[in-house]
Write an enzyme that holds these catalytic residues in place. Structure first.
Site, PDB file in Angstrom:
ATOM      1  N   HIS A 209       0.860   4.996 -10.266  1.00 35.77           N
ATOM      2  CA  HIS A 209       0.554   3.711  -9.349  1.00 35.77           C
ATOM      3  C   HIS A 209       1.139   3.662  -7.968  1.00 35.77           C
ATOM      4  O   HIS A 209       0.509   3.166  -6.997  1.00 35.77           O
ATOM      5  CB  HIS A 209       0.869   2.488 -10.362  1.00 35.77           C
ATOM      6  CG  HIS A 209       0.509   1.205  -9.768  1.00 35.77           C
ATOM      7  ND1 HIS A 209       1.385   0.263  -9.652  1.00 35.77           N
ATOM      8  CD2 HIS A 209      -0.800   0.832  -9.703  1.00 35.77           C
ATOM      9  CE1 HIS A 209       0.586  -0.749  -9.043  1.00 35.77           C
ATOM     10  NE2 HIS A 209      -0.661  -0.725  -9.240  1.00 35.77           N
ATOM     11  N   HIS A 213      -1.072   3.477  -4.489  1.00 33.57           N
ATOM     12  CA  HIS A 213      -1.002   2.639  -3.381  1.00 33.57           C
ATOM     13  C   HIS A 213      -0.591   3.323  -2.260  1.00 33.57           C
ATOM     14  O   HIS A 213      -0.975   2.510  -1.037  1.00 33.57           O
ATOM     15  CB  HIS A 213      -0.381   1.537  -3.832  1.00 33.57           C
ATOM     16  CG  HIS A 213      -0.963   0.518  -4.592  1.00 33.57           C
ATOM     17  ND1 HIS A 213      -1.965  -0.314  -4.364  1.00 33.57           N
ATOM     18  CD2 HIS A 213      -0.997   0.355  -6.118  1.00 33.57           C
ATOM     19  CE1 HIS A 213      -2.369  -1.040  -5.354  1.00 33.57           C
ATOM     20  NE2 HIS A 213      -1.653  -0.557  -6.184  1.00 33.57           N
ATOM     21  N   HIS A 239      -7.840   0.247 -11.657  1.00 33.05           N
ATOM     22  CA  HIS A 239      -7.010  -0.978 -12.359  1.00 33.05           C
ATOM     23  C   HIS A 239      -7.900  -1.307 -13.527  1.00 33.05           C
ATOM     24  O   HIS A 239      -7.086  -1.597 -14.588  1.00 33.05           O
ATOM     25  CB  HIS A 239      -6.671  -1.943 -11.547  1.00 33.05           C
ATOM     26  CG  HIS A 239      -5.737  -1.721 -10.579  1.00 33.05           C
ATOM     27  ND1 HIS A 239      -6.102  -1.146  -9.172  1.00 33.05           N
ATOM     28  CD2 HIS A 239      -4.614  -1.802 -10.338  1.00 33.05           C
ATOM     29  CE1 HIS A 239      -5.141  -1.043  -8.390  1.00 33.05           C
ATOM     30  NE2 HIS A 239      -3.945  -1.472  -9.130  1.00 33.05           N
ATOM     31  N   GLU A 351      -8.352  -7.344  -2.978  1.00 31.95           N
ATOM     32  CA  GLU A 351      -7.150  -6.566  -3.259  1.00 31.95           C
ATOM     33  C   GLU A 351      -5.997  -7.208  -2.327  1.00 31.95           C
ATOM     34  O   GLU A 351      -4.943  -7.498  -2.933  1.00 31.95           O
ATOM     35  CB  GLU A 351      -7.431  -5.042  -2.505  1.00 31.95           C
ATOM     36  CG  GLU A 351      -6.117  -4.372  -2.900  1.00 31.95           C
ATOM     37  CD  GLU A 351      -6.551  -2.883  -2.217  1.00 31.95           C
ATOM     38  OE1 GLU A 351      -7.650  -2.559  -1.727  1.00 31.95           O
ATOM     39  OE2 GLU A 351      -5.365  -2.137  -2.369  1.00 31.95           O
ATOM     40  N   HIS A 366      -4.981 -10.952  -4.961  1.00 26.55           N
ATOM     41  CA  HIS A 366      -4.620 -10.113  -5.626  1.00 26.55           C
ATOM     42  C   HIS A 366      -2.789  -9.751  -5.511  1.00 26.55           C
ATOM     43  O   HIS A 366      -2.003  -9.851  -6.339  1.00 26.55           O
ATOM     44  CB  HIS A 366      -5.347  -8.745  -5.977  1.00 26.55           C
ATOM     45  CG  HIS A 366      -4.275  -7.592  -6.131  1.00 26.55           C
ATOM     46  ND1 HIS A 366      -3.997  -6.695  -5.309  1.00 26.55           N
ATOM     47  CD2 HIS A 366      -3.891  -7.145  -7.372  1.00 26.55           C
ATOM     48  CE1 HIS A 366      -3.101  -5.872  -5.789  1.00 26.55           C
ATOM     49  NE2 HIS A 366      -2.966  -6.146  -7.115  1.00 26.55           N
ATOM     50  N   HIS A 406      -3.814  -8.149 -14.082  1.00 25.16           N
ATOM     51  CA  HIS A 406      -5.230  -7.287 -13.637  1.00 25.16           C
ATOM     52  C   HIS A 406      -5.932  -7.564 -14.722  1.00 25.16           C
ATOM     53  O   HIS A 406      -7.144  -7.210 -14.426  1.00 25.16           O
ATOM     54  CB  HIS A 406      -4.543  -6.090 -13.439  1.00 25.16           C
ATOM     55  CG  HIS A 406      -4.128  -5.448 -12.082  1.00 25.16           C
ATOM     56  ND1 HIS A 406      -4.746  -5.326 -11.345  1.00 25.16           N
ATOM     57  CD2 HIS A 406      -2.842  -5.730 -11.682  1.00 25.16           C
ATOM     58  CE1 HIS A 406      -4.383  -5.180  -9.917  1.00 25.16           C
ATOM     59  NE2 HIS A 406      -2.811  -5.332 -10.215  1.00 25.16           N
TER      60      HIS A 406
END
Ligand code: CUO
Length: 684
Positions: A209, A213, A239, A351, A366, A406
């Site tokens: 994860h 990113h 996700h 996002e 988000h 999520h």
């Protein structure tokens, strides 16, 4: 590889120890210009240079350059936590990335890094340098160490560090015994959520994860770094797959699928006590108590002032865009959400990154959700606390609320997907290609998957600042499965050779009460296991494909450097370099845990027409093996279909059997878990 390029890797070694101290196995020392020394060391510069320089294995002269203006990146205090989700931090990081990207050659980059390493928040410095290495043309092929080695404090019980320090101080040379990280150390069995702690707290999953990113940054003046092919769609899809995998994992353990976090005024049921310490901040990560409600934020230090109602407004605007299939642009015009780009645009909006079509209006839903949750224990900073684990992409997946959040985000995307016309035969079928069966073969038996616990070893030496040099090994337990093959029987009746894309998924068959899952629920629960191309000769073909070659996972050795073969050995410089392609679902988590009776699942395979799926591009490079969840460096997403195809949108079919076309097949399988722990080296 040039020295200047390799030297950059030394900045990942012992991140908070100054770069004029010895770095790496070869004890390299950066010889920095005198005015680079921070104030506190200035009076002692010559003593320091002698002390660390005299027995250095190699000295690296650092070019004296006119330094760029670093005032902004330096605003983040050295010992604070750093979060990509906090807008101010994102901005500061964006500046530093631009500075690193803008250095005209490697010598200049090395120089500015040596200056920054002594002053800039180590987490932010590490992140920005990683992004720059990933995107600069002159650092291609440079493999940075895995984040778990540089900052092990983000992944492990702090007790292990105390023991590791003890071991490295006592045993200063020779073989050091590994220290063991306990299993299930964050709660006891009274907390039902603890049954899936092995998933949430898996080092490999959290590394994936963090890497994801890193590959897809939110902010930079150089738009090309952010504006990658189908980035918004991949944000949604990667996700979504995490949630599907987590739900299957929960059901294997007798838990219901995750309940989404949709009412921001309601308390969050679960608490989370991370039991992590930040070595840089010398602080424990704050917990969140059960029943916490998010509150309006007013934290001047982080330049955050935001009301919960803001989240609701952004959410409503997002839903409105979906409902009208149209996005309002900053100039007031409307942009339609069409089948081709719709999900990608929505992903960017949600996002959100700098390529959101209208950030002023659709906001930052988000990211700010992460921020609100991560500050819920101290929304106005009165207790001087920093954010909780939800605030950091390296730790967020440890917390049960990550999946609630999520899951909700995924539901918002699904509102859009249900508006699309179901795929017809023209999209689903591949005339002339008939799949008669799909099955599994492996050590666990036909159509059975075997899972168990495995004991592995990582080296913490690189991340333990201010301790004697050398490896410090830590042992930890994680889920593993037995290798297997997919076997697919295909008949090509077209009379000529054709290319097909093989798409393999797995889904649960029952809900949490043991009733059959509706097809719509099953479709949304589909987990992608693999996707690959296969040449099909006329007539019958048997495709045999190894599970370890999955397009969603990266090999174990890339998630963790495998230390089991050489305990205590310092390891070569080459071994210390890690493939940068650390993005990818960890292979050891490809298959859910199952249960001891054998958890029933369905395996699905489809062969679609490669001529319609293919993307014209050359695929040189070594970063292609986890493309399904991570894309490919500097390339387009290698499949023209919607991500998750053919299950990304609803279908009128009543069951999976009903959904099948002649180019598809399914097979009932089971996942059998054996409760034994096997050391990794014994398995090979
Ligand atoms: Cu990956 Cu919310 O995006 O954590």
């Amino acid at each position: 590889m040039s020295d200047a390029k390799k030297n950059l890797l030394l900045f990942f070694d012992r991140p908070s120890e100054p770069c004029f101290m010895q770095k790496g196995e070869e004890k390299a020392v950066f010889e920095i210009p005198e005015h680079y020394y921070p104030e506190k060391y200035k009076a002692l510069t010559s003593t320091i240079a002698n002390r660390f320089g005299d027995d250095a294995g190699r000295s690296i002269p650092v070019r004296n350059i006119a330094l760029p203006n670093l005032a902004q990146p330096m605003e983040l205090p050295y010992n604070d936590q750093f979060s990509l989700f906090v807008p101010k931090h994102r901005r500061l990081a964006g500046k530093l990335i631009d500075i690193f990207m803008g250095m005209r050659d490697l010598e200049d980059l090395q120089s500015v890094c040596s200056y920054c390493q002594l002053r800039i928040n180590p987490y932010m410095f590490n992140y920005c340098l990683s992004v720059a290495i990933l995107h600069r043309p002159d650092t291609k092929g440079l493999n940075i160490p895995t984040f778990a080695e540089t900052f092990p404090d983000k992944f492990m019980d702090p007790k292990v560090f105390r023991k590791a320090r003890e071991v490295s101080n006592v045993v200063t040379s020779g073989v050091r015994m590994p220290v063991t990280i306990p299993v299930n150390y964050t709660a006891n069995d009274s907390e039902p959520e603890q049954r899936v702690a092995y998933f949430r707290e898996d080092i490999g999953i959290n590394l994936h994860h963090w890497h994801w990113h890193l590959v897809y940054p939110f902010d930079s003046a150089d738009r090309s770094i952010v504006n990658k092919d189908r980035r918004g769609e991949l944000f949604y899809y990667m996700h979504q797959q995490i949630i599907a995998r987590y739900n299957m994992e929960r059901m294997c353990n007798g838990l219901s699928r995750v309940a989404r976090y949709q009412n921001f005024r309601d308390p969050i049921e679960e608490g989370y006590f991370p039991k992590l310490d930040s070595q840089v901040a010398s602080r424990a990560w704050p917990p969140r108590f059960a029943g916490t409600t998010i509150r309006d934020l007013d934290r001047p230090v982080d330049q955050i002032r935001a009301d919960v109602s803001q989240l609701e407004t952004w959410r409503d605007r997002f839903v409105q865009a979906v409902e009208t299939l149209s996005v309002t642009l900053p100039n007031g015009r409307q942009m339609p959400l069409d089948e081709e780009r719709g999900i990608d645009i929505l992903g960017n909006m949600m996002e959100s990154s700098i390529i959101s079509p209208n950030r002023g209006y659709y906001g930052d839903l988000h990211n700010m959700g992460h921020v609100f949750i991560s500050y819920s224990h101290d929304p106005d900073h009165r207790h001087l606390e920093q954010f909780g684990v939800m605030g950091d992409s390296a730790t967020a997946m440890r917390d049960p609320v990550f999946y609630r959040w999520h899951s909700y985000i995924d539901d918002l995307f699904q509102l859009y997907k249900v508006k699309l016309t179901p795929y017809g035969d023209d999209k689903l079928d591949f005339p002339g290609v008939r799949v008669s069966s799909v099955s599994l073969e492996g050590a666990a038996g036909r159509n059975t998957l075997g899972t168990f616990w495995e004991l592995s070893t990582v080296d913490l030496g690189r991340g333990l600042d201010f301790t004697p040099r050398g490896s410090v090994l830590a042992r930890f337990t994680h889920l593993q499965h037995q290798d297997f093959n997919y076997v697919i029987e295909v008949n090509n009746t077209s009379g000529q050779s054709v290319m097909g894309t093989v798409r393999i998924f797995m889904a649960p068959v029952q809900d949490e009460r043991g009733a059959p899952l509706s097809f719509d629920d099953q479709r949304r629960s589909m987990i992608e296991l693999d996707k690959f191309t296969a040449g099909l000769r006329p007539g019958n073909n048997t495709i045999r494909h190894r599970s370890v070659d999955s397009s969603v996972t990266i090999p174990y050795e890339r998630t963790f450097r495998d230390q089991s073969a050489r305990p205590g050995d310092p390891g070569s410089e080459e071994a210390a370099e890690f493939d940068f392609c650390g993005c990818g679902w960890p292979h050891h988590m490809l298959i859910a845990k199952g249960n001891q009776q054998g958890y029933p699942v369905v395996l699905f395979a489809m062969v679609s027409n490669w001529a319609e799926d293919r993307v014209e591009q050359d695929l040189v490079g070594s970063c292609n093996d986890a493309a399904s969840y991570c894309g490919i460096r500097d390339r387009k997403y290698p499949d023209r279909r919607a991500m998750g195809f053919p299950f990304d949108r609803p279908s009128p079919a009543q069951s999976l059997t009903d959904f099948l076309r002649p180019n598809m097949a399914m097979q009932n399988c089971s996942i059998r878990f054996t409760d034994t722990t096997i050391p990794r080296q014994q398995r090979r």
